[in-house]
Structure formats: C-alpha cells, structure tokens
Design a protein around this motif. Structure first.
Motif, PDB file in Angstrom:
ATOM      1  N   TYR B  33      28.795  26.034  88.845  1.00 44.75           N
ATOM      2  CA  TYR B  33      28.263  26.494  87.673  1.00 44.75           C
ATOM      3  C   TYR B  33      29.107  26.989  86.667  1.00 44.75           C
ATOM      4  CZ  TYR B  33      24.462  27.934  91.194  1.00 44.75           C
ATOM      5  OH  TYR B  33      23.491  27.946  92.205  1.00 44.75           O
ATOM      6  N   TYR B  35      29.311  30.096  83.584  1.00 46.91           N
ATOM      7  CA  TYR B  35      28.753  31.097  83.087  1.00 46.91           C
ATOM      8  C   TYR B  35      29.476  31.470  81.750  1.00 46.91           C
ATOM      9  CZ  TYR B  35      25.986  32.262  87.308  1.00 46.91           C
ATOM     10  OH  TYR B  35      25.224  32.135  88.242  1.00 46.91           O
ATOM     11  N   GLN B  37      30.329  34.919  79.382  1.00 45.46           N
ATOM     12  CA  GLN B  37      30.248  36.163  79.504  1.00 45.46           C
ATOM     13  C   GLN B  37      30.724  36.905  78.106  1.00 45.46           C
ATOM     14  OE1 GLN B  37      32.789  39.249  81.754  1.00 45.46           O
ATOM     15  NE2 GLN B  37      31.215  40.596  81.960  1.00 45.46           N
ATOM     16  N   LYS B  41      29.038  41.883  77.761  1.00 42.84           N
ATOM     17  CA  LYS B  41      29.421  41.920  79.022  1.00 42.84           C
ATOM     18  C   LYS B  41      28.234  41.185  80.018  1.00 42.84           C
ATOM     19  CE  LYS B  41      33.177  44.133  78.211  1.00 42.84           C
ATOM     20  NZ  LYS B  41      34.430  43.350  78.097  1.00 42.84           N
ATOM     21  N   PHE B  42      27.380  40.457  79.348  1.00 39.57           N
ATOM     22  CA  PHE B  42      26.282  39.974  79.927  1.00 39.57           C
ATOM     23  C   PHE B  42      26.764  38.593  80.378  1.00 39.57           C
ATOM     24  CE2 PHE B  42      22.098  39.447  81.326  1.00 39.57           C
ATOM     25  CZ  PHE B  42      21.314  38.648  80.471  1.00 39.57           C
ATOM     26  N   LEU B  43      26.483  38.394  81.778  1.00 35.40           N
ATOM     27  CA  LEU B  43      26.960  37.105  82.413  1.00 35.40           C
ATOM     28  C   LEU B  43      25.678  36.111  82.148  1.00 35.40           C
ATOM     29  CD1 LEU B  43      28.621  37.532  85.554  1.00 35.40           C
ATOM     30  CD2 LEU B  43      29.317  36.137  84.028  1.00 35.40           C
ATOM     31  N   ILE B  45      23.995  32.231  82.541  1.00 37.01           N
ATOM     32  CA  ILE B  45      24.445  30.892  83.044  1.00 37.01           C
ATOM     33  C   ILE B  45      24.208  29.739  81.948  1.00 37.01           C
ATOM     34  CG2 ILE B  45      22.194  30.455  83.719  1.00 37.01           C
ATOM     35  CD1 ILE B  45      22.960  29.186  86.175  1.00 37.01           C
ATOM     36  N   SER B  48      24.333  24.387  85.566  1.00 35.68           N
ATOM     37  CA  SER B  48      24.609  24.127  87.108  1.00 35.68           C
ATOM     38  C   SER B  48      24.592  22.778  87.498  1.00 35.68           C
ATOM     39  CB  SER B  48      23.520  24.984  87.750  1.00 35.68           C
ATOM     40  OG  SER B  48      23.533  24.528  89.243  1.00 35.68           O
ATOM     41  N   ILE B  56      20.690  22.364  85.819  1.00 37.69           N
ATOM     42  CA  ILE B  56      20.134  23.316  85.122  1.00 37.69           C
ATOM     43  C   ILE B  56      21.007  23.128  83.764  1.00 37.69           C
ATOM     44  CG2 ILE B  56      20.250  25.921  84.512  1.00 37.69           C
ATOM     45  CD1 ILE B  56      20.025  26.477  87.454  1.00 37.69           C
ATOM     46  N   GLU B  58      20.910  25.735  80.254  1.00 40.07           N
ATOM     47  CA  GLU B  58      20.427  26.663  79.700  1.00 40.07           C
ATOM     48  C   GLU B  58      20.253  26.926  78.274  1.00 40.07           C
ATOM     49  OE1 GLU B  58      18.448  29.576  81.328  1.00 40.07           O
ATOM     50  OE2 GLU B  58      18.209  27.892  82.913  1.00 40.07           O
ATOM     51  N   PHE B  90      33.195  31.725  83.120  1.00 41.86           N
ATOM     52  CA  PHE B  90      33.553  31.901  84.402  1.00 41.86           C
ATOM     53  C   PHE B  90      32.903  30.706  85.147  1.00 41.86           C
ATOM     54  CE2 PHE B  90      35.198  35.888  85.255  1.00 41.86           C
ATOM     55  CZ  PHE B  90      34.800  36.872  84.308  1.00 41.86           C
ATOM     56  N   GLN B 102      27.309  33.321  95.431  1.00 38.08           N
ATOM     57  CA  GLN B 102      28.107  32.678  94.635  1.00 38.08           C
ATOM     58  C   GLN B 102      29.641  33.119  94.488  1.00 38.08           C
ATOM     59  OE1 GLN B 102      26.719  31.697  90.594  1.00 38.08           O
ATOM     60  NE2 GLN B 102      24.652  31.818  91.579  1.00 38.08           N
ATOM     61  N   PHE B 104      32.930  33.064  92.496  1.00 41.81           N
ATOM     62  CA  PHE B 104      33.366  32.742  91.040  1.00 41.81           C
ATOM     63  C   PHE B 104      35.102  32.644  90.980  1.00 41.81           C
ATOM     64  CE2 PHE B 104      29.888  34.119  88.297  1.00 41.81           C
ATOM     65  CZ  PHE B 104      28.883  34.340  89.142  1.00 41.81           C
TER      66      PHE B 104
END
Lengths: 112, 113
Positions: B33, B35, B37, B41-43, B45, B48, B56, B58, B90, B102, B104
């Motif tokens: 994956y 990600y 951030q 601070k919101f992780l 996605i 994938s 995936i 997004e 990440f 998962q 990281f």
C-alpha cells in the motif's frame, strides 16, 4: 465522509494510571478493528486488534473493547508508562475490502 | 533487518519537478500500500497492489503513478509536484492470509517548495 473518528486529538495521563483512547465508526460493514501506535519519525506499528464477533481482546497491558451497537471501540492501557507516549491510530476494515480505514489519531502523553 | 523500507526518508524539491519514492518489503507479503499523511495527521490510503496488480486506487490524481516491478517492491512516482503534495508518505504491506495487520515503512517526508 470520515468513517472512522477519534474525537480526542490528545490525551495526557499520569504514569501508572489508566489511559483510555476512544474511536467511533459509521460503517456497519466494518468487522475488524485495529489499533496502531506511532512514534515520531517512524511508521505506525500494529498494537492490538479485535474481530466483530468479540467484545473484548486483551494483550498484556492493552485491552480493546468493542461496542457494536454504539459503533464504538476503546483502547485501555493499564498501567500507563512514559514509553507509551505516542500517537495511537484506530483502523477498521471489512472482509475482502482489502484495505483499512484509519482515524486521525490521538496523541497520548504519559507523564512520569 | 528492516521489514519495510522506504527511500528517501526526506525529499525536498521544487514545484513542477518529478520525483520517486521507493518501497521494499522483505516479509514475503503479497499486498502493498501507499498512504499519505497530511498536515492534519490523517492517514489516507492512496493505492493498493496485490501480487503486482493494482487493486485499489483511491481517487488519487493521475500525477501519482505507482509501479510494482515485483511483489516485494512498490514505488511511487509523482509528476509535476504541487505544494499540496507536501506530506509524509507511508508504504505498508500485509500478507493475504492476514486479517488486516499491516506493516509500515518509516515514512518519506516530502516537502514541495
């Protein structure tokens, strides 16, 4: 639409006391929940998880509680230690989705 | 023995440039994956891959192009960098047998000036 929310951006507790971190979700399809811990300048690391068929899972000082009817889970850390100071992320997924949805984290500070 | 590694750890670049971030996992996992951030601070996605196949995406701008040369590597190439791309990225991996745990990487802090 934030499906996983951690409404407390920060929490401060005294060493030795209990830390309770909360997480709410909106998607009733979620059936697996995880908590990750993140130190500065590092990636998140898995801490503990719970399946929706359970309401409690315990691993040492860490316990996760799941209340499906309220769509709420919490992480309890007892006793809290200064080394527990980190950002804690709640995550949720559902079978075959192939991904987790993360909350925006709660910064826990444990004071000596 | 780093399980999931990313390079570089820090990346500072000018708007409009093209840059790549590399990710490698030595866990034998099938799924990887990316990600993002952001400053809140919101992780979130982004992509994938499972066994080198994209599964995936997004709604990420097509300036972002992941590439998986083999199942142990998932690189992220970003074209025409914009100020809003500044974030920590990440990489993560998981086994297809795992429920959803998962692993990281340490993150790559990208700063676009």
């Amino acid at each position: 639409d934030q499906q996983v929310k951690q409404n407390s951006p920060s929490l401060s507790v005294q060493e030795g006391r209990i830390s309770i971190l909360n997480c709410d979700y909106t998607n009733s399809m979620f059936d697996y929940f995880l908590w990750y811990k993140k130190y500065p300048a590092e990636g998140p690391t898995f801490l503990i998880s719970i399946s929706s068929i359970k309401d409690k899972n315990e691993d040492g000082r860490f316990t996760v509680f799941l209340n499906k009817s309220a769509k709420h889970l919490s992480l309890h850390i007892v006793p809290s230690q200064p080394g527990d100071s980190a950002v804690y992320f709640c995550a949720a997924s559902h079978t075959n989705a192939g991904k987790s949805t993360f909350g925006d984290g709660t910064t826990l500070t444990v004071k000596p | 023995d780093t399980a999931v590694s990313q390079t570089p750890k820090y990346l500072v670049t000018q708007m409009g440039n093209d840059k790549s971030i590399k990710c490698e996992q030595n866990l034998g996992h099938d799924t990887m994956y990316w990600y993002k951030q952001d400053s809140k601070k919101f992780l979130k996605i982004m992509f994938s891959y499972n066994n080198k196949e994209l599964i995936i995406n997004e709604t990420v701008p097509n300036r972002f192009s992941p590439k998986s040369p083999d199942k142990a590597h998932l690189n992220l190439h970003i074209n025409s960098l914009e100020l809003g791309d500044s974030a920590v990225y990440f990489c993560a991996s998981k086994s297809v047998e795992s429920t959803d745990t998962q692993y990281f990487g340490p993150g790559t802090r990208l700063t676009v000036l």
